[in-house]
Scaffold this motif. Structure first.
Motif, PDB file in Angstrom:
ATOM      1  N   LEU A 275       9.142   9.609   0.320  1.00  0.00           N
ATOM      2  CA  LEU A 275      10.135   8.793   1.020  1.00  0.00           C
ATOM      3  C   LEU A 275      11.323   8.454   0.112  1.00  0.00           C
ATOM      4  O   LEU A 275      12.480   8.579   0.515  1.00  0.00           O
ATOM      5  CB  LEU A 275       9.475   7.500   1.513  1.00  0.00           C
ATOM      6  CG  LEU A 275      10.411   6.467   2.143  1.00  0.00           C
ATOM      7  CD1 LEU A 275      10.865   6.946   3.518  1.00  0.00           C
ATOM      8  CD2 LEU A 275       9.713   5.125   2.240  1.00  0.00           C
ATOM      9  N   LEU A 276      11.029   8.059  -1.112  1.00  0.00           N
ATOM     10  CA  LEU A 276      12.070   7.571  -2.016  1.00  0.00           C
ATOM     11  C   LEU A 276      12.920   8.687  -2.614  1.00  0.00           C
ATOM     12  O   LEU A 276      14.042   8.448  -3.062  1.00  0.00           O
ATOM     13  CB  LEU A 276      11.433   6.729  -3.124  1.00  0.00           C
ATOM     14  CG  LEU A 276      10.770   5.445  -2.630  1.00  0.00           C
ATOM     15  CD1 LEU A 276       9.881   4.852  -3.710  1.00  0.00           C
ATOM     16  CD2 LEU A 276      11.812   4.443  -2.158  1.00  0.00           C
TER      17      LEU A 276
ATOM     18  N   THR B  40      12.088   7.236  -7.801  1.00  0.00           N
ATOM     19  CA  THR B  40      10.645   7.445  -7.857  1.00  0.00           C
ATOM     20  C   THR B  40       9.972   6.129  -7.477  1.00  0.00           C
ATOM     21  O   THR B  40      10.609   5.065  -7.489  1.00  0.00           O
ATOM     22  CB  THR B  40      10.186   7.851  -9.266  1.00  0.00           C
ATOM     23  OG1 THR B  40      10.445   6.754 -10.161  1.00  0.00           O
ATOM     24  CG2 THR B  40      10.893   9.126  -9.739  1.00  0.00           C
ATOM     25  N   HIS B  41       8.683   6.203  -7.176  1.00  0.00           N
ATOM     26  CA  HIS B  41       7.953   4.993  -6.820  1.00  0.00           C
ATOM     27  C   HIS B  41       7.972   3.966  -7.967  1.00  0.00           C
ATOM     28  O   HIS B  41       8.215   2.775  -7.711  1.00  0.00           O
ATOM     29  CB  HIS B  41       6.526   5.359  -6.398  1.00  0.00           C
ATOM     30  CG  HIS B  41       5.799   4.237  -5.752  1.00  0.00           C
ATOM     31  ND1 HIS B  41       4.528   3.883  -6.129  1.00  0.00           N
ATOM     32  CD2 HIS B  41       6.142   3.374  -4.765  1.00  0.00           C
ATOM     33  CE1 HIS B  41       4.125   2.854  -5.403  1.00  0.00           C
ATOM     34  NE2 HIS B  41       5.084   2.534  -4.566  1.00  0.00           N
ATOM     35  N   PRO B  42       7.747   4.367  -9.231  1.00  0.00           N
ATOM     36  CA  PRO B  42       7.840   3.384 -10.312  1.00  0.00           C
ATOM     37  C   PRO B  42       9.236   2.761 -10.434  1.00  0.00           C
ATOM     38  O   PRO B  42       9.361   1.558 -10.710  1.00  0.00           O
ATOM     39  CB  PRO B  42       7.478   4.181 -11.566  1.00  0.00           C
ATOM     40  CG  PRO B  42       6.623   5.306 -11.066  1.00  0.00           C
ATOM     41  CD  PRO B  42       7.205   5.657  -9.719  1.00  0.00           C
TER      42      PRO B  42
ATOM     43  N   LEU C 226      -8.042   6.785  -5.230  1.00  0.00           N
ATOM     44  CA  LEU C 226      -7.513   7.768  -4.286  1.00  0.00           C
ATOM     45  C   LEU C 226      -6.404   7.150  -3.436  1.00  0.00           C
ATOM     46  O   LEU C 226      -5.360   7.773  -3.215  1.00  0.00           O
ATOM     47  CB  LEU C 226      -8.631   8.323  -3.405  1.00  0.00           C
ATOM     48  CG  LEU C 226      -8.225   9.339  -2.335  1.00  0.00           C
ATOM     49  CD1 LEU C 226      -7.554  10.571  -2.954  1.00  0.00           C
ATOM     50  CD2 LEU C 226      -9.448   9.753  -1.515  1.00  0.00           C
ATOM     51  N   LEU C 227      -6.605   5.926  -2.971  1.00  0.00           N
ATOM     52  CA  LEU C 227      -5.557   5.247  -2.197  1.00  0.00           C
ATOM     53  C   LEU C 227      -4.285   5.084  -3.020  1.00  0.00           C
ATOM     54  O   LEU C 227      -3.174   5.306  -2.527  1.00  0.00           O
ATOM     55  CB  LEU C 227      -6.046   3.880  -1.711  1.00  0.00           C
ATOM     56  CG  LEU C 227      -6.903   3.894  -0.466  1.00  0.00           C
ATOM     57  CD1 LEU C 227      -7.540   2.527  -0.245  1.00  0.00           C
ATOM     58  CD2 LEU C 227      -6.091   4.308   0.748  1.00  0.00           C
ATOM     59  N   HIS C 228      -4.443   4.696  -4.284  1.00  0.00           N
ATOM     60  CA  HIS C 228      -3.270   4.550  -5.157  1.00  0.00           C
ATOM     61  C   HIS C 228      -2.499   5.864  -5.248  1.00  0.00           C
ATOM     62  O   HIS C 228      -1.275   5.892  -5.134  1.00  0.00           O
ATOM     63  CB  HIS C 228      -3.698   4.079  -6.549  1.00  0.00           C
ATOM     64  CG  HIS C 228      -2.556   3.973  -7.499  1.00  0.00           C
ATOM     65  ND1 HIS C 228      -2.189   4.996  -8.338  1.00  0.00           N
ATOM     66  CD2 HIS C 228      -1.672   2.978  -7.721  1.00  0.00           C
ATOM     67  CE1 HIS C 228      -1.135   4.637  -9.039  1.00  0.00           C
ATOM     68  NE2 HIS C 228      -0.798   3.424  -8.685  1.00  0.00           N
ATOM     69  N   LYS C 229      -3.221   6.946  -5.439  1.00  0.00           N
ATOM     70  CA  LYS C 229      -2.571   8.260  -5.530  1.00  0.00           C
ATOM     71  C   LYS C 229      -1.847   8.594  -4.231  1.00  0.00           C
ATOM     72  O   LYS C 229      -0.692   9.025  -4.244  1.00  0.00           O
ATOM     73  CB  LYS C 229      -3.595   9.339  -5.859  1.00  0.00           C
ATOM     74  CG  LYS C 229      -2.973  10.745  -5.933  1.00  0.00           C
ATOM     75  CD  LYS C 229      -4.025  11.827  -5.930  1.00  0.00           C
ATOM     76  CE  LYS C 229      -3.437  13.217  -5.984  1.00  0.00           C
ATOM     77  NZ  LYS C 229      -2.424  13.515  -4.985  1.00  0.00           N
ATOM     78  N   LEU C 230      -2.515   8.405  -3.100  1.00  0.00           N
ATOM     79  CA  LEU C 230      -1.896   8.738  -1.816  1.00  0.00           C
ATOM     80  C   LEU C 230      -0.715   7.825  -1.501  1.00  0.00           C
ATOM     81  O   LEU C 230       0.320   8.291  -1.008  1.00  0.00           O
ATOM     82  CB  LEU C 230      -2.935   8.683  -0.693  1.00  0.00           C
ATOM     83  CG  LEU C 230      -4.015   9.768  -0.765  1.00  0.00           C
ATOM     84  CD1 LEU C 230      -5.112   9.498   0.268  1.00  0.00           C
ATOM     85  CD2 LEU C 230      -3.416  11.146  -0.577  1.00  0.00           C
ATOM     86  N   PHE C 231      -0.849   6.515  -1.783  1.00  0.00           N
ATOM     87  CA  PHE C 231       0.289   5.602  -1.585  1.00  0.00           C
ATOM     88  C   PHE C 231       1.480   6.066  -2.415  1.00  0.00           C
ATOM     89  O   PHE C 231       2.605   6.127  -1.930  1.00  0.00           O
ATOM     90  CB  PHE C 231      -0.073   4.168  -1.999  1.00  0.00           C
ATOM     91  CG  PHE C 231      -0.990   3.421  -1.065  1.00  0.00           C
ATOM     92  CD1 PHE C 231      -1.061   3.706   0.289  1.00  0.00           C
ATOM     93  CD2 PHE C 231      -1.774   2.396  -1.559  1.00  0.00           C
ATOM     94  CE1 PHE C 231      -1.894   2.991   1.136  1.00  0.00           C
ATOM     95  CE2 PHE C 231      -2.620   1.672  -0.726  1.00  0.00           C
ATOM     96  CZ  PHE C 231      -2.678   1.973   0.621  1.00  0.00           C
ATOM     97  N   SER C 232       1.227   6.393  -3.684  1.00  0.00           N
ATOM     98  CA  SER C 232       2.306   6.829  -4.579  1.00  0.00           C
ATOM     99  C   SER C 232       2.925   8.144  -4.119  1.00  0.00           C
ATOM    100  O   SER C 232       4.157   8.290  -4.127  1.00  0.00           O
ATOM    101  CB  SER C 232       1.798   6.969  -6.013  1.00  0.00           C
ATOM    102  OG  SER C 232       1.445   5.713  -6.526  1.00  0.00           O
TER     103      SER C 232
END
Length: 172
Positions: free
Chosen positions: A54-55, A61-63, A42-48
């Motif tokens: 933002l990006l 994109t985040h990747p 869940l943290l990974h999803k929310l961080f992404s």
């Protein structure tokens, strides 16, 4: 997506409820370990999700950002396979990300000076400039993510997560 704080908490509550049912149904089910795994996911999803918001203003994109940052942290660039390992991306996704960033003019891909059979991916001047532009906003975002815990707690969390990583990697 407008209220990500509640989305995260409601996601957490849903996880708790479902794990409670599984714990009742399956004797010996490791609820605590399962909860930690689900929380990390869940943290990974929310961080992404937050990073992508933002990006987006920088057409990234985040990747893609992760690829740029791994190259920023390398001396002389990386091979596509090294880049995939550094970003934890599959080979096919790494190739796609490199192609996207090449099209944006943020990377170059050329034969290695040491081994002409190997390709090296490097940042362009435009890629380096974009990183300099994005890093202050990302820094603020990361500081916000961890504002609720102390430096000592962050150190402890890093230490514990490293132990978990070693345990996962030892499973082969």
């Amino acid at each position: 997506m407008e209220n990500n704080h509640n989305e995260g908490m409601s996601g957490f509550l849903a996880i708790e409820q479902k794990l409670a049912v599984s714990t009742r149904r399956h004797r010996g089910f490791p609820r605590d370990q399962a909860m930690l795994v689900r929380m990390v996911k869940l943290l990974h999803k929310l961080f992404s999700d937050h990073a992508n918001l933002l990006l987006r203003t920088h057409d990234l994109t985040h990747p893609e950002y992760n690829v740029l940052m791994m190259l920023d942290g390398s001396e002389g660039g990386l091979s596509p396979s090294q880049l995939g390992e550094a970003t934890s991306e599959k080979s096919s996704n790494t190739t796609r990300l490199i192609d996207q960033l090449l099209a944006k003019g943020l990377l170059t891909r050329s034969p290695s000076d040491e081994d002409r059979r190997m390709l090296v991916v490097q940042l362009t001047d435009e890629g380096e400039a974009l990183i300099r532009q994005v890093v202050p906003a990302v820094t603020l975002q990361l500081q916000g993510f961890f504002a609720g815990i102390t430096d000592a707690q962050r150190g402890q969390l890093e230490h514990l997560l490293k132990k978990v990583l070693r345990g996962v990697e030892s499973q082969g």
